[in-house]
Scaffold this active site. Structure first.
Site, PDB file in Angstrom:
ATOM      1  N   CYS A 134       6.021   5.801   4.289  1.00 41.13           N
ATOM      2  CA  CYS A 134       4.764   5.156   3.882  1.00 41.13           C
ATOM      3  C   CYS A 134       4.142   5.825   2.662  1.00 41.13           C
ATOM      4  O   CYS A 134       3.207   5.300   2.076  1.00 41.13           O
ATOM      5  CB  CYS A 134       3.776   5.143   5.036  1.00 41.13           C
ATOM      6  SG  CYS A 134       4.315   4.099   6.403  1.00 41.13           S
ATOM      7  N   HIS A 147       3.676  -5.010   3.751  1.00 37.72           N
ATOM      8  CA  HIS A 147       3.636  -5.484   5.133  1.00 37.72           C
ATOM      9  C   HIS A 147       3.240  -6.955   5.150  1.00 37.72           C
ATOM     10  O   HIS A 147       2.542  -7.440   4.260  1.00 37.72           O
ATOM     11  CB  HIS A 147       2.609  -4.706   5.957  1.00 37.72           C
ATOM     12  CG  HIS A 147       2.951  -3.268   6.127  1.00 37.72           C
ATOM     13  ND1 HIS A 147       3.942  -2.827   6.965  1.00 37.72           N
ATOM     14  CD2 HIS A 147       2.423  -2.156   5.554  1.00 37.72           C
ATOM     15  CE1 HIS A 147       4.018  -1.507   6.912  1.00 37.72           C
ATOM     16  NE2 HIS A 147       3.103  -1.081   6.049  1.00 37.72           N
ATOM     17  N   ASP A 178      -4.564 -10.732  -0.064  1.00 40.13           N
ATOM     18  CA  ASP A 178      -3.237 -11.341  -0.038  1.00 40.13           C
ATOM     19  C   ASP A 178      -2.491 -11.117  -1.352  1.00 40.13           C
ATOM     20  O   ASP A 178      -3.024 -11.380  -2.438  1.00 40.13           O
ATOM     21  CB  ASP A 178      -3.340 -12.839   0.249  1.00 40.13           C
ATOM     22  CG  ASP A 178      -1.987 -13.466   0.524  1.00 40.13           C
ATOM     23  OD1 ASP A 178      -1.137 -12.811   1.166  1.00 40.13           O
ATOM     24  OD2 ASP A 178      -1.776 -14.626   0.111  1.00 40.13           O
ATOM     25  N   HIS A 179      -1.273 -10.626  -1.232  1.00 35.09           N
ATOM     26  CA  HIS A 179      -0.407 -10.320  -2.378  1.00 35.09           C
ATOM     27  C   HIS A 179      -1.066  -9.347  -3.352  1.00 35.09           C
ATOM     28  O   HIS A 179      -0.920  -9.460  -4.561  1.00 35.09           O
ATOM     29  CB  HIS A 179       0.066 -11.597  -3.075  1.00 35.09           C
ATOM     30  CG  HIS A 179       1.088 -12.330  -2.276  1.00 35.09           C
ATOM     31  ND1 HIS A 179       0.743 -13.194  -1.262  1.00 35.09           N
ATOM     32  CD2 HIS A 179       2.436 -12.298  -2.312  1.00 35.09           C
ATOM     33  CE1 HIS A 179       1.842 -13.687  -0.718  1.00 35.09           C
ATOM     34  NE2 HIS A 179       2.889 -13.152  -1.338  1.00 35.09           N
ATOM     35  N   GLU A 183       0.078  -4.601  11.544  1.00 37.56           N
ATOM     36  CA  GLU A 183       0.790  -4.176  10.352  1.00 37.56           C
ATOM     37  C   GLU A 183       2.252  -4.595  10.449  1.00 37.56           C
ATOM     38  O   GLU A 183       2.871  -4.988   9.464  1.00 37.56           O
ATOM     39  CB  GLU A 183       0.683  -2.661  10.212  1.00 37.56           C
ATOM     40  CG  GLU A 183       1.307  -2.107   8.959  1.00 37.56           C
ATOM     41  CD  GLU A 183       1.148  -0.607   8.868  1.00 37.56           C
ATOM     42  OE1 GLU A 183       0.336  -0.155   8.037  1.00 37.56           O
ATOM     43  OE2 GLU A 183       1.825   0.106   9.624  1.00 37.56           O
ATOM     44  N   HIS A 217       0.844  -1.191   0.000  1.00 39.14           N
ATOM     45  CA  HIS A 217       0.000   0.000   0.000  1.00 39.14           C
ATOM     46  C   HIS A 217       0.877   1.239   0.000  1.00 39.14           C
ATOM     47  O   HIS A 217       2.100   1.163   0.093  1.00 39.14           O
ATOM     48  CB  HIS A 217      -0.986   0.010   1.179  1.00 39.14           C
ATOM     49  CG  HIS A 217      -0.377   0.296   2.511  1.00 39.14           C
ATOM     50  ND1 HIS A 217      -1.041   0.976   3.496  1.00 39.14           N
ATOM     51  CD2 HIS A 217       0.838   0.008   3.028  1.00 39.14           C
ATOM     52  CE1 HIS A 217      -0.273   1.082   4.563  1.00 39.14           C
ATOM     53  NE2 HIS A 217       0.869   0.498   4.308  1.00 39.14           N
ATOM     54  N   HIS A 277       4.983   0.135  -0.659  1.00 32.80           N
ATOM     55  CA  HIS A 277       5.748  -0.663   0.295  1.00 32.80           C
ATOM     56  C   HIS A 277       4.800  -1.734   0.815  1.00 32.80           C
ATOM     57  O   HIS A 277       3.585  -1.634   0.656  1.00 32.80           O
ATOM     58  CB  HIS A 277       6.327   0.190   1.437  1.00 32.80           C
ATOM     59  CG  HIS A 277       5.287   0.750   2.359  1.00 32.80           C
ATOM     60  ND1 HIS A 277       4.516   1.854   2.033  1.00 32.80           N
ATOM     61  CD2 HIS A 277       4.880   0.359   3.589  1.00 32.80           C
ATOM     62  CE1 HIS A 277       3.687   2.114   3.035  1.00 32.80           C
ATOM     63  NE2 HIS A 277       3.885   1.211   3.986  1.00 32.80           N
TER      64      HIS A 277
END
Length: 138
Positions: free
Chosen positions: A33, A41, A79-80, A127, A14, A39
């Site tokens: 961020c 998490h 996810d991903h 996170e 995100h 980037h």
């Protein structure tokens, strides 16, 4: 009252960026961020429901059914993925962990009655190992 939790894991990218602000202001407020190239998490999601055990099963909720619900309606959706670009339920909002937890709550509040009479108690979203949010609803 019994509280029972299920933990799931997902990875997502995100960027925190307010389009109304200059790049300088975004960097000032969001720091790394706001990275133009995103980037990621390694998120951990813990969902807690509360209720009384069913007299026939002894369960507040069937954890396999809760796991399946979480995977179908949340994990497989994020996810991903890039939370800003690829996740319809995050469209038009800041992809903060806070907003993500609220979105997860809204999904679970809608879907949970299909598998249990238990009530949603908490959505906890990590996170990082040191940064997490907890949401208890409205």
């Amino acid at each position: 009252m019994i509280y029972i939790s299920r933990q799931e894991h997902f990875n997502a990218a995100h960027k925190l960026h307010n389009p109304k602000w200059s790049e300088e202001r975004n960097r000032e407020v969001f720091g790394p961020c706001a990275n133009t190239n995103w980037h990621g998490h390694n998120y951990d999601l813990i969902v807690t429901v509360k209720g009384e055990p069913d007299p026939e099963t002894g369960f507040v909720v069937d954890l396999k059914a809760l796991s399946d619900l979480l995977r179908t309606h949340i994990t497989e959706q994020v996810d991903h993925k890039n939370l800003n670009l690829d996740v319809p339920f995050m469209a038009g909002q800041m992809a903060s962990t806070e907003n993500l937890a609220i979105a997860f709550w809204q999904i679970l509040e809608r879907e949970l009655p299909a598998i249990t009479a238990a009530k949603l108690h908490c959505v906890k979203l990590y996170e990082t190992p040191r940064n997490f949010v907890e949401y208890y609803g409205g």
